[in-house]
Motif scaffolding. Sequence first.
Motif, short mmCIF file in Angstrom:
data_model
loop_
_atom_site.label_atom_id
_atom_site.label_comp_id
_atom_site.label_asym_id
_atom_site.label_seq_id
_atom_site.Cartn_x
_atom_site.Cartn_y
_atom_site.Cartn_z
N TYR A 189 0.91 -1.08 0.05
CA TYR A 189 -0.06 -0.01 0.04
C TYR A 189 0.76 1.40 0.11
CZ TYR A 189 -3.45 3.58 1.25
OH TYR A 189 -4.29 4.70 1.41
N MET A 190 1.95 1.20 0.64
CA MET A 190 2.85 2.53 0.82
C MET A 190 3.51 2.54 -0.56
SD MET A 190 2.21 3.45 3.88
CE MET A 190 3.42 4.76 4.00
N LEU A 191 3.72 1.21 -1.34
CA LEU A 191 4.45 1.48 -2.50
C LEU A 191 3.39 1.67 -3.88
CD1 LEU A 191 6.97 -1.16 -1.51
CD2 LEU A 191 7.42 1.36 -1.58
N ARG A 192 2.11 1.84 -3.67
CA ARG A 192 1.20 1.31 -4.66
C ARG A 192 1.61 2.18 -6.19
NH1 ARG A 192 -1.11 4.31 -0.73
NH2 ARG A 192 -2.28 6.15 -1.24
N THR A 193 2.31 3.61 -5.75
CA THR A 193 2.51 3.97 -7.01
C THR A 193 3.78 3.71 -7.77
OG1 THR A 193 3.46 5.94 -5.99
CG2 THR A 193 0.94 5.98 -6.36
N LYS A 194 4.40 3.04 -6.91
CA LYS A 194 6.05 2.43 -7.58
C LYS A 194 5.87 1.60 -8.80
CE LYS A 194 8.76 4.75 -4.65
NZ LYS A 194 9.89 5.70 -4.91
N LYS A 195 6.73 1.81 -9.71
CA LYS A 195 6.71 0.72 -10.67
C LYS A 195 7.24 -0.64 -10.20
CE LYS A 195 7.24 3.97 -14.70
NZ LYS A 195 8.07 4.30 -15.95
N GLY A 196 7.07 -1.64 -10.91
CA GLY A 196 7.39 -2.99 -10.41
C GLY A 196 8.97 -3.05 -10.51
N ALA A 197 9.55 -2.59 -11.35
CA ALA A 197 10.97 -2.44 -11.51
C ALA A 197 11.90 -1.87 -10.36
CB ALA A 197 11.49 -1.86 -12.93
N ALA A 198 10.95 -1.07 -9.76
CA ALA A 198 11.68 -0.14 -8.65
C ALA A 198 11.62 -0.78 -7.41
CB ALA A 198 11.16 1.40 -8.57
N LEU A 199 10.88 -2.10 -7.38
CA LEU A 199 10.68 -2.78 -6.11
C LEU A 199 11.85 -3.76 -5.75
CD1 LEU A 199 6.76 -3.62 -6.45
CD2 LEU A 199 7.87 -1.69 -5.25
N SER A 200 11.84 -3.83 -4.47
CA SER A 200 12.98 -4.89 -4.24
C SER A 200 12.58 -6.29 -4.42
CB SER A 200 13.25 -4.98 -2.39
OG SER A 200 11.92 -5.25 -1.85
N ASP A 201 13.27 -7.28 -4.38
CA ASP A 201 12.97 -8.64 -4.46
C ASP A 201 11.81 -9.16 -3.60
OD1 ASP A 201 14.68 -8.98 -6.78
OD2 ASP A 201 16.15 -10.15 -5.40
N ASP A 202 11.94 -8.86 -2.58
CA ASP A 202 11.11 -9.31 -1.50
C ASP A 202 9.56 -8.55 -2.04
OD1 ASP A 202 8.88 -9.16 0.59
OD2 ASP A 202 10.56 -8.86 2.01
N HIS A 203 9.73 -7.01 -2.05
CA HIS A 203 8.33 -6.64 -2.56
C HIS A 203 7.76 -6.92 -4.19
CE1 HIS A 203 9.44 -3.31 0.27
NE2 HIS A 203 8.45 -3.99 0.81
N GLN A 204 8.70 -7.38 -4.75
CA GLN A 204 8.14 -8.00 -6.26
C GLN A 204 7.29 -9.07 -5.94
OE1 GLN A 204 11.28 -8.14 -8.97
NE2 GLN A 204 11.57 -5.92 -9.42
N TYR A 205 7.86 -9.96 -4.99
CA TYR A 205 7.32 -11.26 -4.90
C TYR A 205 5.82 -11.14 -4.18
CZ TYR A 205 6.52 -16.08 -4.25
OH TYR A 205 6.03 -17.52 -4.44
N GLN A 206 5.76 -10.12 -3.14
CA GLN A 206 4.51 -9.74 -2.65
C GLN A 206 3.68 -9.41 -3.69
OE1 GLN A 206 4.65 -7.33 1.05
NE2 GLN A 206 6.67 -7.62 1.26
N LEU A 207 3.95 -8.58 -4.60
CA LEU A 207 3.12 -8.03 -5.74
C LEU A 207 2.88 -9.25 -6.45
CD1 LEU A 207 1.70 -5.89 -7.18
CD2 LEU A 207 4.04 -5.61 -8.62
N ALA A 208 3.43 -10.21 -6.71
CA ALA A 208 3.17 -11.23 -7.49
C ALA A 208 2.14 -12.20 -6.72
CB ALA A 208 4.28 -12.26 -7.78
N MET A 209 2.14 -12.29 -5.39
CA MET A 209 1.06 -13.01 -4.73
C MET A 209 -0.25 -12.07 -4.76
SD MET A 209 2.87 -14.95 -1.38
CE MET A 209 1.44 -15.48 -0.87
N ALA A 210 0.06 -10.70 -4.50
CA ALA A 210 -1.07 -9.97 -4.54
C ALA A 210 -2.06 -9.99 -6.00
CB ALA A 210 -0.80 -8.47 -4.13
N ARG A 211 -1.32 -10.04 -6.99
CA ARG A 211 -1.79 -10.35 -8.38
C ARG A 211 -2.55 -11.55 -8.31
NH1 ARG A 211 -0.51 -8.22 -13.01
NH2 ARG A 211 -0.27 -10.36 -13.94
N ALA A 212 -2.34 -12.67 -7.72
CA ALA A 212 -2.88 -13.98 -7.65
C ALA A 212 -4.03 -13.74 -6.74
CB ALA A 212 -1.83 -15.18 -7.41
#
Length: 240
Positions: A128-151
Motif C-alpha cells: 500500500y505504501m508503494l502502490r504508485t511505484k513501478k514494479g522495476a523499482a521494487l525490491s525482490d521481496d516486494h516484487q514477490y509480494q506483488l506477484a502474490m497479491a496479483r494472484a
Amino acid sequence: MLSLRAVNQYYGDQHTLWNVDLDLVPGTCTCVMGLQGMGKTTLVNCITGNLPIASGSIVWQDADAPPLDLLKVNPVQRASMGIGYVPQDRRIFSQLSVEENLHIAMLAGGAPGCAVTPAIYDLFPELYMLRTKKGAALSDDHQYQLAMARALVTQPRLLILDEPTRGQSLAFIQKLGSLLVRLNQDLGLTLLLAEQHLSLIRRVAHRFCLLHRGRNVAQGDVNQLDTQLLSHWMSPDLAG
C-alpha cells in the motif's frame, strides 16, 4: 477439490512425470517436495495448464458440483475458475505501478472497473505504501509480494506457489510462512507449494508429495517426514 491420477508428461523424448497421483483437499496446504530438477515445476505447470500431459487425468470439483475434466480447460479458464498461480519468475509488469499491476490482474479475472479491495492491502501493507511505484523499482521481496497479491486479488480457491523461497533470505521465508499460515488457517484458502525448504514445509503444510526423477516416491502427512525418509530422498547425491 483437485485430483490427479496417473499423470505422465514428456519433454520431447524425455519422460519427466511418471504416473503421478495427487489429491488436494479443500482448506489444506500440500507441498510437492524434491530436489532441483525432480519434476516439481513440471507438475505445477501441468496443473495450471501451461504444459500438456501425455496421459492421465486432472479433475477439479467444487462443492455440490459435478467433476470437471481440467484437460479440456485452457490456462486462462483455469485461473477464472479459481486457480491462482505465482510462478518462480513472478511475471509482474515491471513498467507499471503496483496499483496498475493489481488492476490488470483484476481485469484478467473478470472484474473490470473495480477498485483494489482493501483486503489485499491488509495482507500486504507494505505494498500500500508503494502502490504508485513501478514494479522495476521494487525490491525482490516486494516484487514477490506483488506477484502474490496479483494472484490473490481475483479471490482464488486454490493458490499455487512454485519455489517461493528460492534465492530468498531467511527473513523473507519467515514472513512468507506467517502469511501462508494466515491465508490457510484464518482465510481457509487451499494451498499447493512446490518447495524444498524443510522448515517452511513443516510450518505451513499438512501433507506432502515427494518427487524423485518425476516419480511420486512418498506422500502422506507432514509429520511422516522423518530423518530416514528425508536422508534417503532429499540428499543432493541423488540429483546426479
